[in-house]
Motif scaffolding. Structure first.
Motif, PDB file in Angstrom:
ATOM      1  N   GLY A  56      12.002  33.231   2.984  1.00  0.00           N
ATOM      2  CA  GLY A  56      12.528  34.395   2.273  1.00  0.00           C
ATOM      3  C   GLY A  56      13.654  34.137   1.307  1.00  0.00           C
ATOM      4  N   LEU A  57      14.369  33.036   1.482  1.00  0.00           N
ATOM      5  CA  LEU A  57      15.519  32.748   0.626  1.00  0.00           C
ATOM      6  C   LEU A  57      15.225  31.512  -0.205  1.00  0.00           C
ATOM      7  CD1 LEU A  57      18.376  33.326   3.233  1.00  0.00           C
ATOM      8  CD2 LEU A  57      17.342  34.993   1.679  1.00  0.00           C
ATOM      9  N   LEU A  58      15.457  31.583  -1.487  1.00  0.00           N
ATOM     10  CA  LEU A  58      15.126  30.476  -2.380  1.00  0.00           C
ATOM     11  C   LEU A  58      15.864  29.192  -2.015  1.00  0.00           C
ATOM     12  CD1 LEU A  58      15.047  32.364  -5.792  1.00  0.00           C
ATOM     13  CD2 LEU A  58      13.111  31.603  -4.429  1.00  0.00           C
ATOM     14  N   ILE A  59      17.049  29.332  -1.428  1.00  0.00           N
ATOM     15  CA  ILE A  59      17.826  28.154  -1.060  1.00  0.00           C
ATOM     16  C   ILE A  59      17.258  27.461   0.179  1.00  0.00           C
ATOM     17  CG2 ILE A  59      19.973  29.023  -2.055  1.00  0.00           C
ATOM     18  CD1 ILE A  59      20.824  29.833   0.770  1.00  0.00           C
ATOM     19  N   GLY A  60      16.263  28.059   0.827  1.00  0.00           N
ATOM     20  CA  GLY A  60      15.720  27.485   2.055  1.00  0.00           C
ATOM     21  C   GLY A  60      14.506  26.602   1.849  1.00  0.00           C
ATOM     22  N   PHE A  61      14.220  26.209   0.584  1.00  0.00           N
ATOM     23  CA  PHE A  61      13.015  25.429   0.312  1.00  0.00           C
ATOM     24  C   PHE A  61      13.039  24.054   0.964  1.00  0.00           C
ATOM     25  CE2 PHE A  61      15.970  24.194  -2.982  1.00  0.00           C
ATOM     26  CZ  PHE A  61      15.761  22.832  -3.118  1.00  0.00           C
ATOM     27  N   PHE A  62      14.236  23.531   1.275  1.00  0.00           N
ATOM     28  CA  PHE A  62      14.354  22.168   1.817  1.00  0.00           C
ATOM     29  C   PHE A  62      14.243  22.140   3.340  1.00  0.00           C
ATOM     30  CE2 PHE A  62      18.510  24.096   1.794  1.00  0.00           C
ATOM     31  CZ  PHE A  62      19.048  23.727   3.003  1.00  0.00           C
ATOM     32  N   LEU A  63      14.177  23.291   3.979  1.00  0.00           N
ATOM     33  CA  LEU A  63      14.187  23.334   5.446  1.00  0.00           C
ATOM     34  C   LEU A  63      12.857  22.837   6.012  1.00  0.00           C
ATOM     35  CD1 LEU A  63      16.007  26.769   5.932  1.00  0.00           C
ATOM     36  CD2 LEU A  63      16.936  24.478   6.321  1.00  0.00           C
ATOM     37  N   PRO A  64      12.876  22.217   7.210  1.00  0.00           N
ATOM     38  CA  PRO A  64      11.675  21.591   7.782  1.00  0.00           C
ATOM     39  C   PRO A  64      10.809  22.584   8.531  1.00  0.00           C
ATOM     40  CG  PRO A  64      13.558  21.158   9.191  1.00  0.00           C
ATOM     41  CD  PRO A  64      14.077  21.970   8.031  1.00  0.00           C
ATOM     42  N   PHE A  92       6.543  34.567  14.083  1.00  0.00           N
ATOM     43  CA  PHE A  92       5.588  35.337  13.276  1.00  0.00           C
ATOM     44  C   PHE A  92       6.320  36.466  12.554  1.00  0.00           C
ATOM     45  CE2 PHE A  92       2.603  39.069  13.437  1.00  0.00           C
ATOM     46  CZ  PHE A  92       1.840  38.701  12.336  1.00  0.00           C
ATOM     47  N   ALA A  93       7.177  37.163  13.288  1.00  0.00           N
ATOM     48  CA  ALA A  93       7.985  38.229  12.680  1.00  0.00           C
ATOM     49  C   ALA A  93       8.948  37.668  11.641  1.00  0.00           C
ATOM     50  CB  ALA A  93       8.751  38.989  13.763  1.00  0.00           C
ATOM     51  N   ALA A  94       9.527  36.496  11.925  1.00  0.00           N
ATOM     52  CA  ALA A  94      10.462  35.877  10.973  1.00  0.00           C
ATOM     53  C   ALA A  94       9.758  35.519   9.670  1.00  0.00           C
ATOM     54  CB  ALA A  94      11.082  34.630  11.598  1.00  0.00           C
ATOM     55  N   ALA A  95       8.538  34.968   9.769  1.00  0.00           N
ATOM     56  CA  ALA A  95       7.793  34.585   8.570  1.00  0.00           C
ATOM     57  C   ALA A  95       7.411  35.811   7.748  1.00  0.00           C
ATOM     58  CB  ALA A  95       6.544  33.791   8.962  1.00  0.00           C
ATOM     59  N   ILE A  96       6.974  36.876   8.421  1.00  0.00           N
ATOM     60  CA  ILE A  96       6.603  38.104   7.702  1.00  0.00           C
ATOM     61  C   ILE A  96       7.819  38.690   6.993  1.00  0.00           C
ATOM     62  CG2 ILE A  96       5.868  40.503   8.000  1.00  0.00           C
ATOM     63  CD1 ILE A  96       4.001  39.585  10.163  1.00  0.00           C
ATOM     64  N   CYS A  97       8.934  38.786   7.701  1.00  0.00           N
ATOM     65  CA  CYS A  97      10.166  39.328   7.100  1.00  0.00           C
ATOM     66  C   CYS A  97      10.639  38.451   5.942  1.00  0.00           C
ATOM     67  CB  CYS A  97      11.255  39.448   8.153  1.00  0.00           C
ATOM     68  SG  CYS A  97      10.936  40.676   9.433  1.00  0.00           S
ATOM     69  N   GLY A  98      10.562  37.137   6.120  1.00  0.00           N
ATOM     70  CA  GLY A  98      10.988  36.224   5.062  1.00  0.00           C
ATOM     71  C   GLY A  98      10.130  36.348   3.818  1.00  0.00           C
ATOM     72  N   ASN A  99       8.813  36.344   4.000  1.00  0.00           N
ATOM     73  CA  ASN A  99       7.912  36.480   2.856  1.00  0.00           C
ATOM     74  C   ASN A  99       8.115  37.815   2.147  1.00  0.00           C
ATOM     75  OD1 ASN A  99       6.637  33.979   3.188  1.00  0.00           O
ATOM     76  ND2 ASN A  99       5.148  34.807   4.629  1.00  0.00           N
ATOM     77  N   SER A 100       8.312  38.869   2.911  1.00  0.00           N
ATOM     78  CA  SER A 100       8.531  40.190   2.314  1.00  0.00           C
ATOM     79  C   SER A 100       9.839  40.224   1.527  1.00  0.00           C
ATOM     80  CB  SER A 100       8.550  41.264   3.407  1.00  0.00           C
ATOM     81  OG  SER A 100       7.304  41.318   4.083  1.00  0.00           O
ATOM     82  N   THR A 101      10.864  39.550   2.043  1.00  0.00           N
ATOM     83  CA  THR A 101      12.137  39.472   1.319  1.00  0.00           C
ATOM     84  C   THR A 101      11.959  38.723   0.005  1.00  0.00           C
ATOM     85  OG1 THR A 101      13.378  39.488   3.402  1.00  0.00           O
ATOM     86  CG2 THR A 101      14.529  38.675   1.445  1.00  0.00           C
ATOM     87  N   GLY A 102      11.232  37.618   0.044  1.00  0.00           N
ATOM     88  CA  GLY A 102      10.953  36.871  -1.178  1.00  0.00           C
ATOM     89  C   GLY A 102      10.188  37.703  -2.187  1.00  0.00           C
ATOM     90  N   TYR A 103       9.227  38.480  -1.698  1.00  0.00           N
ATOM     91  CA  TYR A 103       8.455  39.361  -2.585  1.00  0.00           C
ATOM     92  C   TYR A 103       9.359  40.386  -3.259  1.00  0.00           C
ATOM     93  CZ  TYR A 103       5.132  42.931  -4.088  1.00  0.00           C
ATOM     94  OH  TYR A 103       4.421  43.849  -4.843  1.00  0.00           O
TER      95      TYR A 103
END
Length: 242
Positions: A56-64, A92-103
């Motif tokens: 969800g956050l652009l700065i998190g692209f480097f995370l594993p 699963f909830a974290a990924a959905i929330c993150g993707n929605s935030t990015g959107y």
């Protein structure tokens, strides 16, 4: 003093400077924790924060992402300190929330971009082409991006910029997140159950996961290079479009 003695003094000084530099970096930059340590120290909350940040956050692209999920599954099977079912539901909830935030970030930025005129530094026609691409292939792009490092961080943002319909985005967001989280954690968990002692060789598992994660991008890049070479005109021959 002989030339050999001067060389020895220079080598000793060089080694001493390297020793000081190494200890300076050690003092300034603390040793980074391993993935297993991140899973143990962070627990459910830490894993949720990492998955949300990466998606969800652009700065998190480097995370594993992939390797961390597999490690969490391995640790859950080896120690029992983490429940794999809870991990799957929570992340699963974290990924959905993150993707929605990015959107949403991309959607808000896109409104301003579409109102900008074409210029040397801003190609509005590229923005239009991106929107047309997401209208045709946005769904499969969102699903496949979940399994690709770096891409998973930026794909939802681009979907928002391209004004992909949110209902359609949400459908594929849920599908991609479910497949990604479930497959990675289940893979780690069943590897831990099937191969005793594999957690002691987790670095090999992580290396394989990272390689498989970037493999689609490598294949895409090699195909692109091969197509470019195939389209290149022969020396002295006619150029395309001539």
């Amino acid at each position: 003093m002989s030339l050999k003695g001067k060389h020895r003094i220079f080598a000793d000084n060089h080694a001493y400077q390297g020793y000081r530099l190494e200890h300076l970096f050690t003092a300034i930059l603390p040793q980074l924790p391993t993935l297993k340590e991140i899973v143990i120290w962070g627990g459910y909350i830490g894993l949720f924060a990492i998955v949300f940040s990466e998606t969800g956050l652009l700065i998190g692209f480097f995370l594993p992402g992939d390797s961390l999920l597999v490690t969490a599954g391995l640790y859950a099977s080896a120690s029992g300190a983490l429940d794999p079912a809870v991990l799957i539901v929570l992340l699963f909830a974290a990924a959905i929330c993150g993707n929605s935030t990015g959107y949403m970030i991309g959607h808000r930025a896109g409104k301003a971009l579409y109102s900008r005129p074409q210029s040397r530094w801003f190609r509005r026609d590229h923005l239009i082409k991106t929107r047309e691409f997401y209208e045709k292939y946005g769904g499969i792009t969102i699903v496949m991006a979940q399994f690709m490092p770096f891409v998973r961080t930026f794909a939802p943002v681009v979907a928002g910029v391209a004004e992909m319909k949110y209902r359609r985005f949400a459908l594929f967001n849920i599908t991609g997140a479910a497949l990604w989280i479930t497959s990675m954690i289940s893979l780690g968990y069943f590897l831990g159950k099937s191969i005793p002692g594999i957690e002691s060789r987790i670095e090999y598992v992580i290396a394989i996961i990272v390689f498989l994660s970037i493999l689609p991008m490598l294949i895409k890049y090699l195909r692109h290079r091969m197509n470019q070479k195939g389209e290149a005109p022969a020396p002295g021959g006619p150029r395309p479009g001539s």
